[in-house]
Design a protein around this motif. Structure first.
Motif, PDB file in Angstrom:
ATOM      1  N   LYS A 175       0.892  -1.283   0.134  1.00 53.50           N
ATOM      2  CA  LYS A 175       0.021  -0.026   0.068  1.00 53.50           C
ATOM      3  C   LYS A 175       0.797   1.387  -0.073  1.00 53.50           C
ATOM      4  O   LYS A 175       0.368   2.276  -0.496  1.00 53.50           O
ATOM      5  CB  LYS A 175      -0.951   0.085   1.157  1.00 53.50           C
ATOM      6  CG  LYS A 175      -2.173  -1.009   1.130  1.00 53.50           C
ATOM      7  CD  LYS A 175      -3.016  -0.800   2.145  1.00 53.50           C
ATOM      8  CE  LYS A 175      -4.180  -1.650   1.943  1.00 53.50           C
ATOM      9  NZ  LYS A 175      -4.928  -1.730   3.318  1.00 53.50           N
ATOM     10  N   LEU A 176       2.116   1.121   0.672  1.00 57.11           N
ATOM     11  CA  LEU A 176       2.749   2.358   0.581  1.00 57.11           C
ATOM     12  C   LEU A 176       3.066   2.817  -0.568  1.00 57.11           C
ATOM     13  O   LEU A 176       3.704   3.841  -1.034  1.00 57.11           O
ATOM     14  CB  LEU A 176       4.182   2.070   1.422  1.00 57.11           C
ATOM     15  CG  LEU A 176       3.894   1.934   2.897  1.00 57.11           C
ATOM     16  CD1 LEU A 176       5.595   1.242   3.652  1.00 57.11           C
ATOM     17  CD2 LEU A 176       3.416   2.916   3.585  1.00 57.11           C
ATOM     18  N   ALA A 177       3.361   1.933  -1.890  1.00 56.26           N
ATOM     19  CA  ALA A 177       3.524   2.222  -3.082  1.00 56.26           C
ATOM     20  C   ALA A 177       2.596   3.160  -3.593  1.00 56.26           C
ATOM     21  O   ALA A 177       2.810   3.569  -4.977  1.00 56.26           O
ATOM     22  CB  ALA A 177       3.971   0.881  -4.008  1.00 56.26           C
ATOM     23  N   THR A 178       1.469   3.084  -3.007  1.00 55.34           N
ATOM     24  CA  THR A 178       0.326   3.903  -4.025  1.00 55.34           C
ATOM     25  C   THR A 178      -0.300   4.923  -3.024  1.00 55.34           C
ATOM     26  O   THR A 178      -0.999   5.727  -3.517  1.00 55.34           O
ATOM     27  CB  THR A 178      -0.882   2.975  -3.880  1.00 55.34           C
ATOM     28  OG1 THR A 178      -1.344   2.746  -2.875  1.00 55.34           O
ATOM     29  CG2 THR A 178      -0.527   1.664  -4.728  1.00 55.34           C
ATOM     30  N   TYR A 179       0.547   5.584  -1.952  1.00 58.26           N
ATOM     31  CA  TYR A 179       0.172   6.407  -1.153  1.00 58.26           C
ATOM     32  C   TYR A 179       0.273   7.810  -2.145  1.00 58.26           C
ATOM     33  O   TYR A 179      -0.295   8.908  -1.813  1.00 58.26           O
ATOM     34  CB  TYR A 179       1.115   6.641   0.019  1.00 58.26           C
ATOM     35  CG  TYR A 179       0.595   5.887   1.272  1.00 58.26           C
ATOM     36  CD1 TYR A 179      -0.527   5.062   0.985  1.00 58.26           C
ATOM     37  CD2 TYR A 179       1.016   5.841   2.452  1.00 58.26           C
ATOM     38  CE1 TYR A 179      -1.074   4.061   2.144  1.00 58.26           C
ATOM     39  CE2 TYR A 179       0.594   4.957   3.308  1.00 58.26           C
ATOM     40  CZ  TYR A 179      -0.412   4.119   3.277  1.00 58.26           C
ATOM     41  OH  TYR A 179      -1.040   3.507   4.467  1.00 58.26           O
ATOM     42  N   TRP A 180       0.951   8.090  -2.959  1.00 61.39           N
ATOM     43  CA  TRP A 180       1.290   9.109  -3.746  1.00 61.39           C
ATOM     44  C   TRP A 180      -0.195   9.648  -4.443  1.00 61.39           C
ATOM     45  O   TRP A 180      -0.498  10.664  -4.758  1.00 61.39           O
ATOM     46  CB  TRP A 180       2.224   8.991  -5.077  1.00 61.39           C
ATOM     47  CG  TRP A 180       1.942   7.891  -5.919  1.00 61.39           C
ATOM     48  CD1 TRP A 180       2.577   6.688  -6.038  1.00 61.39           C
ATOM     49  CD2 TRP A 180       1.166   7.715  -7.010  1.00 61.39           C
ATOM     50  NE1 TRP A 180       1.936   5.673  -6.852  1.00 61.39           N
ATOM     51  CE2 TRP A 180       1.170   6.685  -7.842  1.00 61.39           C
ATOM     52  CE3 TRP A 180       0.422   8.984  -7.649  1.00 61.39           C
ATOM     53  CZ2 TRP A 180       0.415   6.299  -8.902  1.00 61.39           C
ATOM     54  CZ3 TRP A 180      -0.424   8.463  -8.548  1.00 61.39           C
ATOM     55  CH2 TRP A 180      -0.579   7.340  -9.407  1.00 61.39           C
ATOM     56  N   SER A 181      -1.120   8.505  -4.705  1.00 54.93           N
ATOM     57  CA  SER A 181      -2.386   8.818  -5.382  1.00 54.93           C
ATOM     58  C   SER A 181      -3.457   9.370  -4.457  1.00 54.93           C
ATOM     59  O   SER A 181      -4.498   9.702  -4.936  1.00 54.93           O
ATOM     60  CB  SER A 181      -2.902   7.397  -5.779  1.00 54.93           C
ATOM     61  OG  SER A 181      -3.067   6.314  -4.963  1.00 54.93           O
ATOM     62  N   VAL A 182      -2.891   9.270  -3.017  1.00 50.95           N
ATOM     63  CA  VAL A 182      -3.981  10.116  -2.254  1.00 50.95           C
ATOM     64  C   VAL A 182      -3.128  11.178  -1.556  1.00 50.95           C
ATOM     65  O   VAL A 182      -3.476  11.597  -0.411  1.00 50.95           O
ATOM     66  CB  VAL A 182      -4.335   9.042  -0.994  1.00 50.95           C
ATOM     67  CG1 VAL A 182      -5.325   7.945  -1.774  1.00 50.95           C
ATOM     68  CG2 VAL A 182      -3.241   8.150  -0.218  1.00 50.95           C
ATOM     69  N   GLY A 183      -2.031  11.512  -2.180  1.00 47.64           N
ATOM     70  CA  GLY A 183      -1.667  12.877  -1.805  1.00 47.64           C
ATOM     71  C   GLY A 183      -0.541  12.756  -0.671  1.00 47.64           C
ATOM     72  O   GLY A 183      -0.297  13.672   0.071  1.00 47.64           O
ATOM     73  N   LYS A 184      -0.045  11.884  -0.499  1.00 49.98           N
ATOM     74  CA  LYS A 184       1.179  11.513   0.562  1.00 49.98           C
ATOM     75  C   LYS A 184       2.407  11.167  -0.071  1.00 49.98           C
ATOM     76  O   LYS A 184       2.473  10.703  -1.099  1.00 49.98           O
ATOM     77  CB  LYS A 184       0.518  10.319   1.440  1.00 49.98           C
ATOM     78  CG  LYS A 184      -0.465  10.710   2.169  1.00 49.98           C
ATOM     79  CD  LYS A 184      -0.673   9.364   3.125  1.00 49.98           C
ATOM     80  CE  LYS A 184      -1.939   9.537   4.090  1.00 49.98           C
ATOM     81  NZ  LYS A 184      -1.869  10.721   5.153  1.00 49.98           N
ATOM     82  N   PHE A 185       3.541  11.553   0.439  1.00 49.36           N
ATOM     83  CA  PHE A 185       4.837  11.207   0.384  1.00 49.36           C
ATOM     84  C   PHE A 185       5.521  10.042   1.388  1.00 49.36           C
ATOM     85  O   PHE A 185       5.406  10.412   2.626  1.00 49.36           O
ATOM     86  CB  PHE A 185       5.796  12.322   0.135  1.00 49.36           C
ATOM     87  CG  PHE A 185       5.738  13.372  -0.880  1.00 49.36           C
ATOM     88  CD1 PHE A 185       6.334  13.188  -2.013  1.00 49.36           C
ATOM     89  CD2 PHE A 185       4.733  14.546  -0.475  1.00 49.36           C
ATOM     90  CE1 PHE A 185       6.178  14.176  -3.062  1.00 49.36           C
ATOM     91  CE2 PHE A 185       4.668  15.437  -1.561  1.00 49.36           C
ATOM     92  CZ  PHE A 185       5.375  15.414  -2.766  1.00 49.36           C
ATOM     93  N   VAL A 186       5.957   9.019   0.634  1.00 49.76           N
ATOM     94  CA  VAL A 186       6.477   7.905   1.705  1.00 49.76           C
ATOM     95  C   VAL A 186       7.640   7.625   1.111  1.00 49.76           C
ATOM     96  O   VAL A 186       7.965   7.134   0.061  1.00 49.76           O
ATOM     97  CB  VAL A 186       5.465   6.953   1.759  1.00 49.76           C
ATOM     98  CG1 VAL A 186       6.273   5.579   2.493  1.00 49.76           C
ATOM     99  CG2 VAL A 186       4.156   7.072   2.408  1.00 49.76           C
ATOM    100  N   PHE A 187       8.908   7.609   2.052  1.00 53.46           N
ATOM    101  CA  PHE A 187      10.000   7.336   1.434  1.00 53.46           C
ATOM    102  C   PHE A 187      10.956   6.532   2.609  1.00 53.46           C
ATOM    103  O   PHE A 187      10.702   6.841   3.751  1.00 53.46           O
ATOM    104  CB  PHE A 187      11.137   8.599   1.372  1.00 53.46           C
ATOM    105  CG  PHE A 187      10.600   9.715   0.459  1.00 53.46           C
ATOM    106  CD1 PHE A 187      10.577   9.487  -0.946  1.00 53.46           C
ATOM    107  CD2 PHE A 187       9.999  10.934   0.916  1.00 53.46           C
ATOM    108  CE1 PHE A 187      10.064  10.198  -2.068  1.00 53.46           C
ATOM    109  CE2 PHE A 187       9.398  11.418  -0.085  1.00 53.46           C
ATOM    110  CZ  PHE A 187       9.535  11.402  -1.731  1.00 53.46           C
ATOM    111  N   THR A 188      11.520   5.345   2.122  1.00 48.75           N
ATOM    112  CA  THR A 188      12.209   4.740   3.019  1.00 48.75           C
ATOM    113  C   THR A 188      13.534   4.423   2.415  1.00 48.75           C
ATOM    114  O   THR A 188      13.941   3.644   1.592  1.00 48.75           O
ATOM    115  CB  THR A 188      11.554   3.261   3.288  1.00 48.75           C
ATOM    116  OG1 THR A 188      10.158   3.683   3.485  1.00 48.75           O
ATOM    117  CG2 THR A 188      12.503   2.271   4.283  1.00 48.75           C
TER     118      THR A 188
END
Length: 289
Positions: free
Chosen positions: A208-221
């Motif tokens: 799910k983290l890979a699709t967070y961009w589609s709901v306006g989020k930035f996620v980086f690891t």
């Protein structure tokens, strides 16, 4: 068989062709073929060994219409419809079968809607999240890799030489264009291509983290700072020049705020960096003095 005269074919063939334009809008291809058969069956009027000029005109007209039909069918095979998300924007595309494609900033898909029932194939540049309806094979093609599914959901990142596929539901087959290597992944698995095109598998990810961009989020690891800034640059539609020469890796997540400077502050501050807005609207990243 009824004669051509009974069908009203004593008129000039040029007028007949004009009545057929556009063929697709007025008559079905089956109807046109039926008309052509009647034309070709028309008895030729002869004076000695001389063929009637009017019959010859009809033969030429039939040939022209055949060429028009062939060009229409052949040309449709290469027709493509495109959907593009410009820098700073995201788009949602609905394919002919109801499949859904979320396009990240500066990304584009193209497909053939006319031949869709025969070949469900999409060309991708950039990043997109796919929700595919069940049906025949569904293929996503890029210059780096080819991904094939039946009915599932998955995310593809295909920018420059980077290619990453993350499976959320169903099964996804991924093929490297360079090495021809292929693998099958299932939910919460991800593949990444190395620079030489080899497939690297990660069997335990939070898909799910890979699709967070589609709901306006930035996620980086553990992502290189240059890549983090490039993503911010794309999604805000601005130019960012990084002069820090920082090789550090960033881990963090935050919402896409209306003000890009809030995002830059979150990313730069932990590394002792600062941003400066230039008169052009671009941003300069450098070490704190």
């Amino acid at each position: 068989m009824s004669s051509l005269n009974d069908k009203g074919f004593n008129e000039d063939p040029v007028n007949f062709i004009n009545k057929l334009k556009p063929i697709e809008a007025k008559r079905s291809k089956e109807a046109v073929w039926s008309t052509l058969e009647l034309m070709l069956d028309k008895p030729l009027k002869k004076q000695g060994n001389v063929i009637s000029k009017n019959s010859r005109k009809w033969q030429i007209a039939a040939s022209l219409i055949f060429v028009m039909l062939f060009a229409s069918v052949f040309g449709s095979k290469f027709y493509k419809k495109s959907v593009r998300a410009i820098a700073g924007k995201q788009e949602i595309a609905f394919l002919p079968d109801g499949s859904e494609v979320h396009l990240n900033s500066k990304s584009e898909i193209s497909y053939n809607p006319i031949w869709w029932k025969v070949n469900r194939e999409v060309d991708l540049k950039g990043e997109a999240f796919f929700k595919v309806k069940k049906g025949k094979k569904f293929t996503v093609v890029s210059n780096i890799g080819i991904t094939t599914v039946v009915g599932t959901s998955f995310n593809i990142f295909a920018r420059n030489n980077h290619y990453v596929v993350t499976c959320l539901t169903g099964k996804v087959k991924v093929v490297s264009v360079k090495t021809k290597q292929e693998t099958l992944i299932t939910p919460n698995q991800m593949v990444r291509f190395s620079d030489d095109g080899k497939i690297q598998l990660n069997s335990n990810v939070n898909a799910k983290l890979a699709t967070y961009w589609s709901v306006g989020k930035f996620v980086f690891t553990q992502v290189a700072l240059d890549e983090v800034l490039s993503e911010i640059e794309l999604r805000y539609g601005v130019k960012i020049e990084n002069l820090s020469n920082s090789k550090e890796l960033y881990t963090g997540n935050f919402n896409k705020e209306n003000d890009i400077e809030l995002a830059l502050n979150l990313v730069c501050k932990p590394f002792g960096l600062e941003y400066k807005k230039l008169p052009s609207g671009a941003y300069l990243i450098q070490r704190t003095l």
